[in-house]
Design a protein around this motif. Sequence first.
Motif, PDB file in Angstrom:
ATOM      1  N   ARG A  15       0.802  -1.146  -0.183  1.00 38.60           N
ATOM      2  CA  ARG A  15      -0.352  -0.425   0.044  1.00 38.60           C
ATOM      3  C   ARG A  15       0.871   1.303  -0.020  1.00 38.60           C
ATOM      4  NH1 ARG A  15      -5.463   0.198   0.577  1.00 38.60           N
ATOM      5  NH2 ARG A  15      -6.410  -1.616   0.992  1.00 38.60           N
ATOM      6  N   LEU A  63     -10.654   8.585  -9.700  1.00 37.23           N
ATOM      7  CA  LEU A  63     -10.156   7.740  -9.829  1.00 37.23           C
ATOM      8  C   LEU A  63     -10.260   6.812  -8.959  1.00 37.23           C
ATOM      9  CD1 LEU A  63      -6.478   9.429  -8.702  1.00 37.23           C
ATOM     10  CD2 LEU A  63      -7.331   8.530 -11.384  1.00 37.23           C
ATOM     11  N   ASP A  64     -11.245   6.586  -8.032  1.00 32.68           N
ATOM     12  CA  ASP A  64     -11.050   5.253  -7.143  1.00 32.68           C
ATOM     13  C   ASP A  64     -12.685   4.100  -7.812  1.00 32.68           C
ATOM     14  OD1 ASP A  64     -11.319   3.908  -4.644  1.00 32.68           O
ATOM     15  OD2 ASP A  64     -13.821   4.328  -4.351  1.00 32.68           O
ATOM     16  N   GLU A  65     -13.537   5.020  -8.363  1.00 35.27           N
ATOM     17  CA  GLU A  65     -14.115   4.614  -9.782  1.00 35.27           C
ATOM     18  C   GLU A  65     -13.573   3.711 -11.087  1.00 35.27           C
ATOM     19  OE1 GLU A  65     -17.019   7.458 -10.553  1.00 35.27           O
ATOM     20  OE2 GLU A  65     -17.794   7.169  -8.696  1.00 35.27           O
ATOM     21  N   ARG A 101      -1.028  -1.005  -9.109  1.00 32.65           N
ATOM     22  CA  ARG A 101      -2.756  -0.579  -9.276  1.00 32.65           C
ATOM     23  C   ARG A 101      -3.614  -0.360  -8.084  1.00 32.65           C
ATOM     24  NH1 ARG A 101      -5.498  -0.410 -13.809  1.00 32.65           N
ATOM     25  NH2 ARG A 101      -5.066  -1.628 -15.277  1.00 32.65           N
ATOM     26  N   LEU A 114     -10.335  12.283  -6.396  1.00 29.82           N
ATOM     27  CA  LEU A 114      -9.775  11.170  -5.828  1.00 29.82           C
ATOM     28  C   LEU A 114     -11.192  10.083  -5.823  1.00 29.82           C
ATOM     29  CD1 LEU A 114      -8.170  12.295  -2.732  1.00 29.82           C
ATOM     30  CD2 LEU A 114      -7.223  11.524  -5.154  1.00 29.82           C
ATOM     31  N   ARG A 115     -12.379  10.828  -6.088  1.00 31.11           N
ATOM     32  CA  ARG A 115     -13.987   9.419  -6.552  1.00 31.11           C
ATOM     33  C   ARG A 115     -13.849   9.173  -8.181  1.00 31.11           C
ATOM     34  NH1 ARG A 115     -16.830  13.251  -3.090  1.00 31.11           N
ATOM     35  NH2 ARG A 115     -17.581  14.184  -4.694  1.00 31.11           N
ATOM     36  N   ARG A 157     -10.401   3.355 -11.203  1.00 35.42           N
ATOM     37  CA  ARG A 157      -9.251   2.363 -10.993  1.00 35.42           C
ATOM     38  C   ARG A 157      -7.778   1.860 -12.547  1.00 35.42           C
ATOM     39  NH1 ARG A 157      -9.410   1.032  -5.776  1.00 35.42           N
ATOM     40  NH2 ARG A 157     -11.251  -0.462  -5.431  1.00 35.42           N
TER      41      ARG A 157
END
Length: 97
Positions: free
Chosen positions: A5, A40-42, A97, A37-38, A44
């Motif tokens: 991480r 990017l999170d979606e 990733r 950031l949201r 991936r």
Amino acid sequence: MATYRIKIVGVHYAVNTDHTRPAPETEEMHIRTATFLRGLDEARPCVVLMPEPTNPVDARAVMARAQGKRIGYVDKTQLDTVHALLQAGGGSFLRTR
């Protein structure tokens, strides 16, 4: 394969390029950062970690790029680990990733 991480810092500066220090961050800046950031999170996306030896603040800096743009830098507390991984992989970049 090992899992790591990696903390990326400075994302708010990459997203809010109009911000100048030491001015306080605005609510609009926080919203832009959270939205980015949201996304990017979606999505991936692949995140590429690249050494940046010409960085004026830290010659050991490692830049993080996603979707073709700089999104921040590896946290300095993790630089030893990331540099070891870079060395093991040839030294020029890591695709994550």
